[in-house]
Scaffold this motif. Sequence first.
Motif, PDB file in Angstrom:
ATOM      1  N   LEU A  99      15.488  12.477  80.014  1.00  0.00           N
ATOM      2  CA  LEU A  99      15.303  12.479  78.573  1.00  0.00           C
ATOM      3  C   LEU A  99      14.564  13.749  78.222  1.00  0.00           C
ATOM      4  O   LEU A  99      13.419  13.949  78.649  1.00  0.00           O
ATOM      5  CB  LEU A  99      14.531  11.241  78.112  1.00  0.00           C
ATOM      6  N   LEU A 100      15.221  14.617  77.471  1.00  0.00           N
ATOM      7  CA  LEU A 100      14.682  15.937  77.150  1.00  0.00           C
ATOM      8  C   LEU A 100      14.363  16.032  75.662  1.00  0.00           C
ATOM      9  O   LEU A 100      15.070  15.466  74.824  1.00  0.00           O
ATOM     10  CB  LEU A 100      15.679  17.028  77.531  1.00  0.00           C
ATOM     11  N   THR A 101      13.311  16.776  75.347  1.00  0.00           N
ATOM     12  CA  THR A 101      12.878  16.924  73.963  1.00  0.00           C
ATOM     13  C   THR A 101      13.464  18.191  73.344  1.00  0.00           C
ATOM     14  O   THR A 101      13.470  19.256  73.962  1.00  0.00           O
ATOM     15  CB  THR A 101      11.336  16.992  73.892  1.00  0.00           C
ATOM     16  N   LYS A 102      13.985  18.045  72.119  1.00  0.00           N
ATOM     17  CA  LYS A 102      14.489  19.200  71.377  1.00  0.00           C
ATOM     18  C   LYS A 102      13.319  20.049  70.869  1.00  0.00           C
ATOM     19  O   LYS A 102      12.277  19.488  70.497  1.00  0.00           O
ATOM     20  CB  LYS A 102      15.333  18.737  70.187  1.00  0.00           C
TER      21      LYS A 102
ATOM     22  N   VAL B 295      22.281  11.838  79.898  1.00  0.00           N
ATOM     23  CA  VAL B 295      21.119  12.690  79.663  1.00  0.00           C
ATOM     24  C   VAL B 295      20.785  12.575  78.180  1.00  0.00           C
ATOM     25  O   VAL B 295      21.599  12.947  77.330  1.00  0.00           O
ATOM     26  CB  VAL B 295      21.402  14.161  80.030  1.00  0.00           C
ATOM     27  N   PHE B 296      19.624  12.026  77.869  1.00  0.00           N
ATOM     28  CA  PHE B 296      19.216  11.884  76.478  1.00  0.00           C
ATOM     29  C   PHE B 296      18.529  13.155  75.984  1.00  0.00           C
ATOM     30  O   PHE B 296      17.795  13.812  76.730  1.00  0.00           O
ATOM     31  CB  PHE B 296      18.239  10.715  76.317  1.00  0.00           C
ATOM     32  N   VAL B 297      18.758  13.489  74.715  1.00  0.00           N
ATOM     33  CA  VAL B 297      18.020  14.556  74.046  1.00  0.00           C
ATOM     34  C   VAL B 297      17.475  13.979  72.746  1.00  0.00           C
ATOM     35  O   VAL B 297      18.145  13.176  72.093  1.00  0.00           O
ATOM     36  CB  VAL B 297      18.912  15.789  73.753  1.00  0.00           C
ATOM     37  N   THR B 298      16.279  14.367  72.397  1.00  0.00           N
ATOM     38  CA  THR B 298      15.672  13.801  71.201  1.00  0.00           C
ATOM     39  C   THR B 298      14.640  14.729  70.589  1.00  0.00           C
ATOM     40  O   THR B 298      13.976  15.488  71.300  1.00  0.00           O
ATOM     41  CB  THR B 298      14.992  12.448  71.506  1.00  0.00           C
ATOM     42  N   GLY B 299      14.538  14.673  69.272  1.00  0.00           N
ATOM     43  CA  GLY B 299      13.502  15.424  68.573  1.00  0.00           C
ATOM     44  C   GLY B 299      12.307  14.548  68.289  1.00  0.00           C
ATOM     45  O   GLY B 299      11.324  14.987  67.694  1.00  0.00           O
ATOM     46  N   HIS B 300      12.382  13.279  68.679  1.00  0.00           N
ATOM     47  CA  HIS B 300      11.328  12.308  68.377  1.00  0.00           C
ATOM     48  C   HIS B 300      11.015  11.475  69.621  1.00  0.00           C
ATOM     49  O   HIS B 300      11.202  10.263  69.630  1.00  0.00           O
ATOM     50  CB  HIS B 300      11.750  11.391  67.230  1.00  0.00           C
ATOM     51  N   ALA B 301      10.553  12.120  70.675  1.00  0.00           N
ATOM     52  CA  ALA B 301      10.277  11.403  71.919  1.00  0.00           C
ATOM     53  C   ALA B 301       9.048  10.514  71.778  1.00  0.00           C
ATOM     54  O   ALA B 301       8.060  10.893  71.150  1.00  0.00           O
ATOM     55  CB  ALA B 301      10.059  12.396  73.054  1.00  0.00           C
ATOM     56  N   ASP B 302       9.125   9.325  72.319  1.00  0.00           N
ATOM     57  CA  ASP B 302       7.968   8.445  72.411  1.00  0.00           C
ATOM     58  C   ASP B 302       8.047   7.718  73.740  1.00  0.00           C
ATOM     59  O   ASP B 302       9.124   7.581  74.330  1.00  0.00           O
ATOM     60  CB  ASP B 302       7.912   7.463  71.237  1.00  0.00           C
ATOM     61  N   VAL B 303       6.898   7.272  74.209  1.00  0.00           N
ATOM     62  CA  VAL B 303       6.819   6.678  75.543  1.00  0.00           C
ATOM     63  C   VAL B 303       7.711   5.453  75.672  1.00  0.00           C
ATOM     64  O   VAL B 303       8.426   5.285  76.661  1.00  0.00           O
ATOM     65  CB  VAL B 303       5.360   6.307  75.886  1.00  0.00           C
ATOM     66  N   ARG B 304       7.702   4.592  74.666  1.00  0.00           N
ATOM     67  CA  ARG B 304       8.477   3.354  74.737  1.00  0.00           C
ATOM     68  C   ARG B 304       9.968   3.639  74.882  1.00  0.00           C
ATOM     69  O   ARG B 304      10.650   3.039  75.724  1.00  0.00           O
ATOM     70  CB  ARG B 304       8.230   2.519  73.482  1.00  0.00           C
ATOM     71  N   THR B 305      10.471   4.565  74.062  1.00  0.00           N
ATOM     72  CA  THR B 305      11.893   4.913  74.127  1.00  0.00           C
ATOM     73  C   THR B 305      12.235   5.546  75.469  1.00  0.00           C
ATOM     74  O   THR B 305      13.261   5.233  76.081  1.00  0.00           O
ATOM     75  CB  THR B 305      12.265   5.877  72.994  1.00  0.00           C
ATOM     76  N   SER B 306      11.364   6.455  75.928  1.00  0.00           N
ATOM     77  CA  SER B 306      11.610   7.138  77.199  1.00  0.00           C
ATOM     78  C   SER B 306      11.681   6.145  78.354  1.00  0.00           C
ATOM     79  O   SER B 306      12.593   6.207  79.193  1.00  0.00           O
ATOM     80  CB  SER B 306      10.504   8.168  77.463  1.00  0.00           C
ATOM     81  N   VAL B 307      10.735   5.225  78.393  1.00  0.00           N
ATOM     82  CA  VAL B 307      10.698   4.226  79.462  1.00  0.00           C
ATOM     83  C   VAL B 307      11.941   3.346  79.412  1.00  0.00           C
ATOM     84  O   VAL B 307      12.565   3.055  80.444  1.00  0.00           O
ATOM     85  CB  VAL B 307       9.425   3.361  79.365  1.00  0.00           C
ATOM     86  N   LYS B 308      12.322   2.918  78.212  1.00  0.00           N
ATOM     87  CA  LYS B 308      13.489   2.056  78.058  1.00  0.00           C
ATOM     88  C   LYS B 308      14.757   2.762  78.537  1.00  0.00           C
ATOM     89  O   LYS B 308      15.584   2.182  79.246  1.00  0.00           O
ATOM     90  CB  LYS B 308      13.643   1.636  76.597  1.00  0.00           C
ATOM     91  N   ALA B 309      14.915   4.022  78.136  1.00  0.00           N
ATOM     92  CA  ALA B 309      16.103   4.780  78.527  1.00  0.00           C
ATOM     93  C   ALA B 309      16.181   4.983  80.027  1.00  0.00           C
ATOM     94  O   ALA B 309      17.239   4.807  80.650  1.00  0.00           O
ATOM     95  CB  ALA B 309      16.105   6.135  77.813  1.00  0.00           C
ATOM     96  N   MET B 310      15.049   5.336  80.641  1.00  0.00           N
ATOM     97  CA  MET B 310      15.044   5.610  82.069  1.00  0.00           C
ATOM     98  C   MET B 310      15.220   4.338  82.884  1.00  0.00           C
ATOM     99  O   MET B 310      15.920   4.338  83.903  1.00  0.00           O
ATOM    100  CB  MET B 310      13.742   6.316  82.465  1.00  0.00           C
ATOM    101  N   LYS B 311      14.611   3.241  82.438  1.00  0.00           N
ATOM    102  CA  LYS B 311      14.787   1.976  83.147  1.00  0.00           C
ATOM    103  C   LYS B 311      16.234   1.512  83.099  1.00  0.00           C
ATOM    104  O   LYS B 311      16.707   0.824  84.014  1.00  0.00           O
ATOM    105  CB  LYS B 311      13.874   0.904  82.541  1.00  0.00           C
TER     106      LYS B 311
END
Length: 208
Positions: free
Chosen positions: A103-106, A81-97
């Motif tokens: 992926l949750l936002t702080k 389970v990812f947590v991040t204060g700097h979510a972006d579409v590219r990172t989210s897609v990469k992590a989920m794929k």
Amino acid sequence: MTAGSPLVLVVDDDPSVRKGLTRLLAAAGYAVEAFASAREFLARPPHPGPCCLVLDVRMPGLTGIQLQELLATTGRRMSIVFVTGHADVRTSVKAMKAGAVDLLTKPVDARDLLAAIQRAVTRDEHDRAAEARRREVQRRVGRLTPRATEVFALVVTGLLNKQIGAMLGIGEKTVKVHRARVMEKMQAGSVAELVRLADEAGVTVPKT
């Protein structure tokens, strides 16, 4: 904590985040271990029981995404389970794929985090059970003789004993003997079950 206890491993370079998540997860009944970096986490031996990883995306040194990739390439399966204060579409897609559970936002909503962790632990339990089953099936296959393994691989394709015998250059009665031994050693009650076991074990049809 026993080997079967669900464990949540938290990796975040922010001490306040580690402290807050540890308190939240402990209050929810989880065993928790927190790490300040990916390298610190990697120094810990793999947990033998159900677990999940709550992982910050951006950290000094090895990032969360890089750690995810490293775990995958080294065969260390983890539900993340990812947590991040700097979510972006590219990172989210990469992590989920790459197989992340969420992926949750702080600042992370406690209910969302606990729900994601429950899904991650459930997935990990399922994956561990499937892996244990696969090893057991492969153990059974390992008890077969080379010839019995060949018969096994052909039986599950739906061929008749006579056809199998012709392909392998052996008599139909010999095929029947091998077939019976395969059913016994694979602990299969039917050909349909044998097909499923062959799929789980990765048994392939021999080249003739």
